[in-house]
Design a protein around this motif. Structure first.
Motif, mmCIF file in Angstrom:
data_model
loop_
_atom_site.group_PDB
_atom_site.id
_atom_site.type_symbol
_atom_site.label_atom_id
_atom_site.label_comp_id
_atom_site.label_asym_id
_atom_site.label_seq_id
_atom_site.Cartn_x
_atom_site.Cartn_y
_atom_site.Cartn_z
ATOM 1 N N TYR A 1 0.826 -1.210 0.000
ATOM 2 C CA TYR A 1 0.000 0.000 0.000
ATOM 3 C C TYR A 1 0.863 1.264 0.000
ATOM 4 O O TYR A 1 0.510 2.277 -0.626
ATOM 5 C CB TYR A 1 -0.942 -0.004 1.202
ATOM 6 N N SER A 2 1.987 1.215 0.709
ATOM 7 C CA SER A 2 2.868 2.392 0.715
ATOM 8 C C SER A 2 3.465 2.637 -0.662
ATOM 9 O O SER A 2 3.553 3.791 -1.124
ATOM 10 C CB SER A 2 3.969 2.212 1.761
ATOM 11 N N VAL A 3 3.886 1.562 -1.340
ATOM 12 C CA VAL A 3 4.404 1.707 -2.704
ATOM 13 C C VAL A 3 3.288 2.167 -3.642
ATOM 14 O O VAL A 3 3.504 3.015 -4.525
ATOM 15 C CB VAL A 3 5.005 0.375 -3.188
ATOM 16 N N LEU A 4 2.089 1.639 -3.441
ATOM 17 C CA LEU A 4 0.968 1.942 -4.319
ATOM 18 C C LEU A 4 0.618 3.429 -4.307
ATOM 19 O O LEU A 4 0.422 4.045 -5.359
ATOM 20 C CB LEU A 4 -0.244 1.115 -3.894
ATOM 21 N N PHE A 5 0.563 4.024 -3.118
ATOM 22 C CA PHE A 5 0.099 5.402 -3.008
ATOM 23 C C PHE A 5 1.228 6.434 -2.961
ATOM 24 O O PHE A 5 0.995 7.608 -3.244
ATOM 25 C CB PHE A 5 -0.765 5.564 -1.757
ATOM 26 N N PHE B 1 -0.040 4.400 -11.113
ATOM 27 C CA PHE B 1 -1.299 4.101 -10.419
ATOM 28 C C PHE B 1 -2.064 5.387 -10.113
ATOM 29 O O PHE B 1 -3.294 5.429 -10.260
ATOM 30 C CB PHE B 1 -1.016 3.334 -9.136
ATOM 31 N N ILE B 2 -1.346 6.420 -9.697
ATOM 32 C CA ILE B 2 -2.007 7.703 -9.430
ATOM 33 C C ILE B 2 -2.647 8.234 -10.707
ATOM 34 O O ILE B 2 -3.768 8.767 -10.693
ATOM 35 C CB ILE B 2 -1.010 8.715 -8.852
ATOM 36 N N LYS B 3 -1.960 8.062 -11.839
ATOM 37 C CA LYS B 3 -2.524 8.509 -13.110
ATOM 38 C C LYS B 3 -3.730 7.660 -13.493
ATOM 39 O O LYS B 3 -4.711 8.166 -14.058
ATOM 40 C CB LYS B 3 -1.469 8.448 -14.206
ATOM 41 N N SER B 4 -3.664 6.368 -13.185
ATOM 42 C CA SER B 4 -4.812 5.504 -13.489
ATOM 43 C C SER B 4 -6.023 5.901 -12.649
ATOM 44 O O SER B 4 -7.167 5.814 -13.126
ATOM 45 C CB SER B 4 -4.450 4.045 -13.252
ATOM 46 N N PHE C 1 -8.225 -1.840 -2.891
ATOM 47 C CA PHE C 1 -8.521 -0.409 -2.965
ATOM 48 C C PHE C 1 -9.751 -0.163 -3.834
ATOM 49 O O PHE C 1 -10.653 0.607 -3.459
ATOM 50 C CB PHE C 1 -7.320 0.337 -3.532
ATOM 51 N N LEU C 2 -9.826 -0.814 -4.987
ATOM 52 C CA LEU C 2 -10.964 -0.637 -5.885
ATOM 53 C C LEU C 2 -12.247 -1.168 -5.251
ATOM 54 O O LEU C 2 -13.316 -0.565 -5.407
ATOM 55 C CB LEU C 2 -10.693 -1.348 -7.213
ATOM 56 N N PHE C 3 -12.141 -2.270 -4.527
ATOM 57 C CA PHE C 3 -13.317 -2.841 -3.864
ATOM 58 C C PHE C 3 -13.908 -1.874 -2.846
ATOM 59 O O PHE C 3 -15.119 -1.604 -2.851
ATOM 60 C CB PHE C 3 -12.941 -4.162 -3.183
#
Length: 317
Positions: free
Chosen positions: A78-82, A88-91, A296-298
């Motif tokens: 999650y830390s890498v994701l955000f 991912f931020i652009k997506s 996250f999407l869920f």
């Protein structure tokens, strides 16, 4: 004297107690029968929905590549994701742009077309014509739209614009980052006349004509007043279902974006959350990281769905 009266009343009380116990046991049998009929759905729902969601939540805290056992990494995914994953931020941005523009447009367009078709005589024929694109493969329909939005002068739209003198050179509709998302939204709108459209149409047909007659007596004089004061209040269940369905469809856009703009799209202009999930799950096989995206999407769609349900639902439902 009081004791004798109480003893005399005991048989009546015993009979009443037995009757209540019989009624309770009868109600219990009906409840058990109801759960018995629900059990096939409940078993399938738990196996194919609840268990995968719980497993995804667990895998989101691990590093898992399918070849080695899952390794616990805590909140690292999650830390890498955000904090580190700029794509991912652009997506997220692309998905929200699509959801904010395409979701409400699809919702309103489905209801508007259902309302118009409901007044026509050949409503079944028009309903079929608008519903067919939603059950057709997105890949198959994208071939037609790729011809329309072809980037050369032989593409249908470019050819028309050039012949009318509106542009001096062909527009690269599916490769220009500025035009990719509008093209995806247009194609998605064409394919959005699906379940929500049919639910709206069914809800409109279930409104009793007598209510419109009573409304005309009370002073309603136009179709829009009928829509606002009679139709919409009576269609809250259908409106709620359509709203939740539109949210799920808007945040789940993937196949149309990939068919139109490719994977990955130029400058990630058509990259959505599902595209990012597909990339890490089925191309890179980093299933722990992909599970974090899925979780996250869920929760995002679940939270928005609950918000819509709170806004559109009422005590009458």
């Amino acid at each position: 004297m009081e004791r004798s009266v109480e003893i005399a009343d005991n048989p009546l009380r015993l009979a009443a107690g037995k009757e209540r116990r019989f009624k309770l046991s009868q109600a219990g049998r009906k409840t058990a029968l109801g759960y018995l009929f629900l059990s096939p759905f409940l078993i399938l729902f738990i196996m194919f929905t609840v268990v995968p969601v719980v497993q995804s939540i667990y895998l989101s805290f691990t590093y898992y590549n399918m070849l080695q056992p899952a390794k616990w990494v805590g909140l690292s995914n999650y830390s890498v994701l955000f904090l580190e994953d700029d794509i991912f931020i652009k997506s997220i941005k692309n998905t929200f742009v699509f959801a904010i523009i395409g979701g409400p447009l699809s919702y309103c367009l489905s209801f508007l077309l259902a309302w118009i078709i409901n007044t026509l005589r050949a409503k079944m024929l028009f309903s079929l014509a608008f519903y067919v694109p939603s059950i057709t493969s997105g890949i198959a329909l994208s071939i037609v739209w790729l011809y329309i939005f072809s980037g050369d002068r032989y593409g249908l739209l470019n050819n028309l614009l050039l012949s009318w003198g509106m542009i001096s050179e062909p527009i690269l509709w599916t490769t220009d980052p500025d035009t990719i998302m509008p093209v995806i939204i247009i194609v998605s709108l064409w394919m959005s006349m699906g379940t929500g459209f049919l639910v709206f149409l069914a809800g409109l047909q279930n409104v009793s004509p007598e209510l419109y007659e009573a409304g005309s007596i009370d002073g309603i004089s136009s179709r829009f007043q009928e829509l606002w004061y009679i139709t919409l209040p009576l269609m809250k269940p259908q409106l709620l279902f359509g709203a939740v369905n539109s949210i799920v469809a808007a945040f789940g856009v993937f196949d149309i974006a990939v068919a139109i703009a490719g994977m990955p799209s130029p400058n990630y202009a058509g990259h959505t959350i599902i595209s990012h999930l597909f990339d890490y799950a089925f191309i890179r096989f980093e299933l722990g990281y992909a599970s974090a995206i899925a979780v996250f999407l869920f929760f995002l769609t679940f939270g928005l769905g609950r918000l819509v349900m709170k806004l559109l639902s009422s005590k009458d439902l």
